[in-house]
Design an enzyme around this catalytic site. Structure first.
Site, PDB file in Angstrom:
ATOM      1  N   CYS A  79     -38.602   3.363 -34.938  1.00 22.76           N
ATOM      2  CA  CYS A  79     -37.428   3.787 -34.177  1.00 22.76           C
ATOM      3  C   CYS A  79     -36.328   2.727 -34.268  1.00 22.76           C
ATOM      4  O   CYS A  79     -35.827   2.465 -35.348  1.00 22.76           O
ATOM      5  CB  CYS A  79     -37.807   4.140 -32.738  1.00 22.76           C
ATOM      6  SG  CYS A  79     -36.514   5.084 -31.870  1.00 22.76           S
ATOM      7  N   HIS A 186     -41.192   8.668 -33.780  1.00 22.97           N
ATOM      8  CA  HIS A 186     -42.228   7.942 -33.045  1.00 22.97           C
ATOM      9  C   HIS A 186     -43.605   8.397 -33.533  1.00 22.97           C
ATOM     10  O   HIS A 186     -44.069   9.465 -33.148  1.00 22.97           O
ATOM     11  CB  HIS A 186     -42.096   8.202 -31.540  1.00 22.97           C
ATOM     12  CG  HIS A 186     -40.927   7.511 -30.925  1.00 22.97           C
ATOM     13  ND1 HIS A 186     -40.990   6.222 -30.459  1.00 22.97           N
ATOM     14  CD2 HIS A 186     -39.648   7.923 -30.714  1.00 22.97           C
ATOM     15  CE1 HIS A 186     -39.814   5.865 -29.982  1.00 22.97           C
ATOM     16  NE2 HIS A 186     -38.978   6.876 -30.130  1.00 22.97           N
ATOM     17  N   GLU A 188     -46.468   7.366 -32.666  1.00 24.17           N
ATOM     18  CA  GLU A 188     -47.412   7.421 -31.552  1.00 24.17           C
ATOM     19  C   GLU A 188     -47.267   8.699 -30.739  1.00 24.17           C
ATOM     20  O   GLU A 188     -48.141   9.034 -29.933  1.00 24.17           O
ATOM     21  CB  GLU A 188     -47.252   6.186 -30.655  1.00 24.17           C
ATOM     22  CG  GLU A 188     -46.050   6.166 -29.752  1.00 24.17           C
ATOM     23  CD  GLU A 188     -44.740   5.815 -30.433  1.00 24.17           C
ATOM     24  OE1 GLU A 188     -43.727   5.700 -29.712  1.00 24.17           O
ATOM     25  OE2 GLU A 188     -44.724   5.650 -31.675  1.00 24.17           O
TER      26      GLU A 188
END
Length: 204
Positions: A79, A186, A188
Site C-alpha cells: 500500500c 492489501h 492481508e
C-alpha cells in the site's frame, strides 16, 4: 524469516497474522541491526505519504532500508509502502520518497482525470498481470484483490509495472524491479490470493 519494518504507522498486526496463517516465521522491528541482518523485508503503510516517510526518517530507517535493497534482499512494499518506493509523493504537498523507482505518486483526480470518480478507491478489483515472476506463482490473471487508497503510483518506467488495475484509469497494482516488489492492494485483506502472494514472497 520475514521481517516487517515497524515505523509506528501501518497495518502491522494484520499483515503479521497473514504471514503466520501461511506458516511463515515473521518478526516486527524498528531495530536497525535486526533490519540490517534480515533475510527479507516488508514495508507496510497506511495513511499519508508524507507522514510515513517522515516517520521512517525520524527513526533513521531510510539508510538500512536502502542498504538492504542494494544488497539484493527480497523487499516488499505494501500500500503506502509501495508508494514510498518512488521519488515523489504528491499527497498534501510534495514529499521526497525513497527514490528506489523513478516516478511520482498522484491523486486519482490528477492530470485531467474524471473529477466525479469516487475516491478513495475501495473494494475488490482484478489484476491484469504483465509478466510472470515467482511472486505470482499460482496467481491467475484477473484475480481479485482488495484496495483502499486515494493515490497511486505513476512510474516513469513502464517495465517497472508488474500488474495493473482499472479504476477510472489503468494504474499500477503491482511494481517490480530486481529484488524489489510493491503491491498497492492489501494482501492481508485479499483472502487466498493475497495469502498466496505473501507465501510466495517468503520463499523467494
Amino acid at each position: 524469516m520475514v521481517t516487517i519494518i515497524d515505523y509506528g504507522i501501518g497495518n502491522l498486526r494484520s499483515i503479521e497474522k497473514a504471514f503466520e496463517k501461511v506458516d511463515v516465521d515473521v518478526e516486527r522491528t524498528d531495530d536497525l541491526a535486526t533490519i540490517a541482518a534480515a533475510d527479507r523485508l516488508v514495508l507496510p503503510g497506511v495513511g499519508a505519504f508524507g507522514a510515513c516517510i517522515n516517520e521512517i526518517r525520524k527513526r533513521d530507517l531510510e539508510a538500512p532500508i536502502l542498504e538492504a535493497i542494494d544488497a539484493g534482499k527480497p523487499f516488499l512494499g505494501v500500500c503506502v509502502g509501495l508508494q514510498l518506493l518512488f521519488e515523489i509523493g504528491e499527497e498534501r504537498g510534495s514529499h521526497e520518497g525513497l527514490g528506489v523507482l523513478p516516478g511520482r505518486v498522484v491523486h486519482f483526480h490528477a492530470n485531467g482525470a474524471d473529477a466525479s470518480l469516487k475516491v478513495p478507491h475501495m473494494g475488490w478489483n482484478t489484476l491484469q498481470i504483465t509478466r510472470d515472476v515467482p511472486l505470482l506463482d499460482g496467481i491467475e490473471d484477473e484475480a481479485y484483490v482488495y484496495f483502499v487508497h486515494s493515490f497511486h503510483a505513476a512510474p516513469e518506467e513502464p517495465r517497472d509495472v508488474l500488474a495493473t488495475t482499472t479504476y477510472g484509469r489503468d494504474f499500477p497494482a503491482m511494481v517490480h524491479r530486481n529484488n524489489v516488489f510493491g503491491v498497492q492492494f492489501h494482501p492481508e485483506k485479499s483472502q487466498g490470493v493475497g495469502l498466496r502472494i505473501l507465501k510466495n514472497f517468503a520463499h523467494l
